[in-house]
Design a protein around this motif. Structure first.
Motif, PDB file in Angstrom:
ATOM      1  N   MET A  76       0.821  -1.212   0.000  1.00 27.54           N
ATOM      2  CA  MET A  76       0.000   0.000   0.000  1.00 27.54           C
ATOM      3  C   MET A  76       0.859   1.267   0.000  1.00 27.54           C
ATOM      4  O   MET A  76       0.532   2.245  -0.650  1.00 27.54           O
ATOM      5  CB  MET A  76      -0.966   0.016   1.181  1.00 27.54           C
ATOM      6  CG  MET A  76      -2.061  -1.016   1.078  1.00 27.54           C
ATOM      7  SD  MET A  76      -3.072  -0.745  -0.403  1.00 27.54           S
ATOM      8  CE  MET A  76      -3.744  -2.378  -0.622  1.00 27.54           C
ATOM      9  N   LEU A  77       1.984   1.236   0.719  1.00 28.76           N
ATOM     10  CA  LEU A  77       2.886   2.394   0.717  1.00 28.76           C
ATOM     11  C   LEU A  77       3.486   2.601  -0.668  1.00 28.76           C
ATOM     12  O   LEU A  77       3.543   3.736  -1.160  1.00 28.76           O
ATOM     13  CB  LEU A  77       3.998   2.215   1.755  1.00 28.76           C
ATOM     14  CG  LEU A  77       4.974   3.394   1.850  1.00 28.76           C
ATOM     15  CD1 LEU A  77       4.283   4.629   2.408  1.00 28.76           C
ATOM     16  CD2 LEU A  77       6.176   3.032   2.680  1.00 28.76           C
ATOM     17  N   LYS A 106      -9.996  -5.864   2.643  1.00 26.28           N
ATOM     18  CA  LYS A 106      -9.751  -7.176   2.044  1.00 26.28           C
ATOM     19  C   LYS A 106     -10.157  -7.206   0.579  1.00 26.28           C
ATOM     20  O   LYS A 106      -9.488  -7.828  -0.245  1.00 26.28           O
ATOM     21  CB  LYS A 106     -10.459  -8.266   2.842  1.00 26.28           C
ATOM     22  CG  LYS A 106      -9.800  -8.466   4.191  1.00 26.28           C
ATOM     23  CD  LYS A 106     -10.360  -9.623   4.950  1.00 26.28           C
ATOM     24  CE  LYS A 106      -9.600  -9.721   6.263  1.00 26.28           C
ATOM     25  NZ  LYS A 106      -9.811 -10.944   6.954  1.00 26.28           N
ATOM     26  N   ARG A 107     -11.253  -6.524   0.232  1.00 26.37           N
ATOM     27  CA  ARG A 107     -11.694  -6.471  -1.167  1.00 26.37           C
ATOM     28  C   ARG A 107     -10.647  -5.765  -2.028  1.00 26.37           C
ATOM     29  O   ARG A 107     -10.285  -6.233  -3.107  1.00 26.37           O
ATOM     30  CB  ARG A 107     -13.032  -5.743  -1.268  1.00 26.37           C
ATOM     31  CG  ARG A 107     -13.612  -5.745  -2.681  1.00 26.37           C
ATOM     32  CD  ARG A 107     -14.964  -5.051  -2.767  1.00 26.37           C
ATOM     33  NE  ARG A 107     -15.930  -5.638  -1.863  1.00 26.37           N
ATOM     34  CZ  ARG A 107     -16.490  -4.993  -0.835  1.00 26.37           C
ATOM     35  NH1 ARG A 107     -16.182  -3.744  -0.574  1.00 26.37           N
ATOM     36  NH2 ARG A 107     -17.372  -5.591  -0.074  1.00 26.37           N
ATOM     37  N   GLU A 111      -8.492  -7.428  -5.076  1.00 27.49           N
ATOM     38  CA  GLU A 111      -8.544  -6.885  -6.428  1.00 27.49           C
ATOM     39  C   GLU A 111      -7.165  -6.490  -6.942  1.00 27.49           C
ATOM     40  O   GLU A 111      -6.898  -6.564  -8.133  1.00 27.49           O
ATOM     41  CB  GLU A 111      -9.489  -5.690  -6.482  1.00 27.49           C
ATOM     42  CG  GLU A 111     -10.937  -6.081  -6.338  1.00 27.49           C
ATOM     43  CD  GLU A 111     -11.873  -4.886  -6.260  1.00 27.49           C
ATOM     44  OE1 GLU A 111     -11.393  -3.739  -6.370  1.00 27.49           O
ATOM     45  OE2 GLU A 111     -13.078  -5.104  -6.090  1.00 27.49           O
ATOM     46  N   LEU A 112      -6.290  -6.059  -6.050  1.00 26.27           N
ATOM     47  CA  LEU A 112      -4.949  -5.640  -6.450  1.00 26.27           C
ATOM     48  C   LEU A 112      -3.964  -6.791  -6.502  1.00 26.27           C
ATOM     49  O   LEU A 112      -2.856  -6.637  -7.004  1.00 26.27           O
ATOM     50  CB  LEU A 112      -4.428  -4.566  -5.485  1.00 26.27           C
ATOM     51  CG  LEU A 112      -5.244  -3.283  -5.435  1.00 26.27           C
ATOM     52  CD1 LEU A 112      -4.695  -2.359  -4.360  1.00 26.27           C
ATOM     53  CD2 LEU A 112      -5.273  -2.598  -6.782  1.00 26.27           C
ATOM     54  N   ASN A 113      -4.346  -7.962  -6.007  1.00 27.85           N
ATOM     55  CA  ASN A 113      -3.477  -9.124  -5.961  1.00 27.85           C
ATOM     56  C   ASN A 113      -3.169  -9.603  -7.372  1.00 27.85           C
ATOM     57  O   ASN A 113      -4.067  -9.823  -8.172  1.00 27.85           O
ATOM     58  CB  ASN A 113      -4.148 -10.236  -5.156  1.00 27.85           C
ATOM     59  CG  ASN A 113      -3.223 -11.400  -4.916  1.00 27.85           C
ATOM     60  OD1 ASN A 113      -2.151 -11.499  -5.495  1.00 27.85           O
ATOM     61  ND2 ASN A 113      -3.648 -12.294  -4.046  1.00 27.85           N
ATOM     62  N   THR A 114      -1.899  -9.792  -7.670  1.00 28.15           N
ATOM     63  CA  THR A 114      -1.491 -10.241  -9.001  1.00 28.15           C
ATOM     64  C   THR A 114      -0.973 -11.672  -9.001  1.00 28.15           C
ATOM     65  O   THR A 114      -0.415 -12.124  -9.990  1.00 28.15           O
ATOM     66  CB  THR A 114      -0.395  -9.312  -9.562  1.00 28.15           C
ATOM     67  OG1 THR A 114       0.711  -9.308  -8.648  1.00 28.15           O
ATOM     68  CG2 THR A 114      -0.921  -7.907  -9.768  1.00 28.15           C
TER      69      THR A 114
END
Length: 150
Positions: A76-77, A106-107, A111-114
């Motif tokens: 996130m940073l 968590k959503r 969604e950002l998980n690759t």
């Protein structure tokens, strides 16, 4: 469990057109660069105590980050420093009651998980139990009758 962490703005770099718009101002926006200033916190009480200790720093130069794990916190940073969406709010927003709930965090992380490709085609397999088959047949009938959209 939700983790909290505080970051400070360490520099502001110009982004955009630096040519003068008129004799008094320039078309210039600032990209803020954030750096960690706390360890992982697990309670809102500890976070409030820390923010009160840093009350002398302008609130727009302090951000509160939320994540469900340590690894996600670092991601996130990086996203915030790249000018992308992150699970963070300014200290002023946090102190005035702006919160991000656990499901939203968590959503966003999902969604950002690759790690996996979420765009794979769905392969249907007929259910094994009679009850599940009857439910699918009922849904198919409702769709054919126009009660459900595809």
């Amino acid at each position: 469990m939700i983790y909290y962490r505080v970051a400070f703005c360490v520099e502001q770099t110009p982004v955009g057109n630096t040519e003068p718009i008129n004799s008094h101002c320039q078309a210039l926006t600032q990209q803020m660069v954030w750096k960690w200033r706390s360890t992982l916190l697990t309670s809102p009480h500890a976070l409030f105590t820390l923010l009160r200790a840093y009350s002398y720093i302008p609130k727009e130069n302090v951000r509160v980050f939320f994540a469900s794990s340590e690894a996600e916190m670092d991601d996130m940073l990086v996203r915030q420093n790249a000018g992308q969406i992150s699970s963070s709010v300014t200290a002023d927003q946090f102190m005035s009651g702006k919160r991000i709930n656990t499901m939203d965090i968590k959503r966003l992380e999902f969604e950002l998980n690759t790690d996996a490709d979420h765009d794979e085609a769905y392969t249907f397999a007929m259910p094994v139990s009679i009850a599940e088959r009857m439910a699918w047949i009922a849904l198919l009938r409702r769709r054919q009758q126009g009660e459900l959209e595809s």
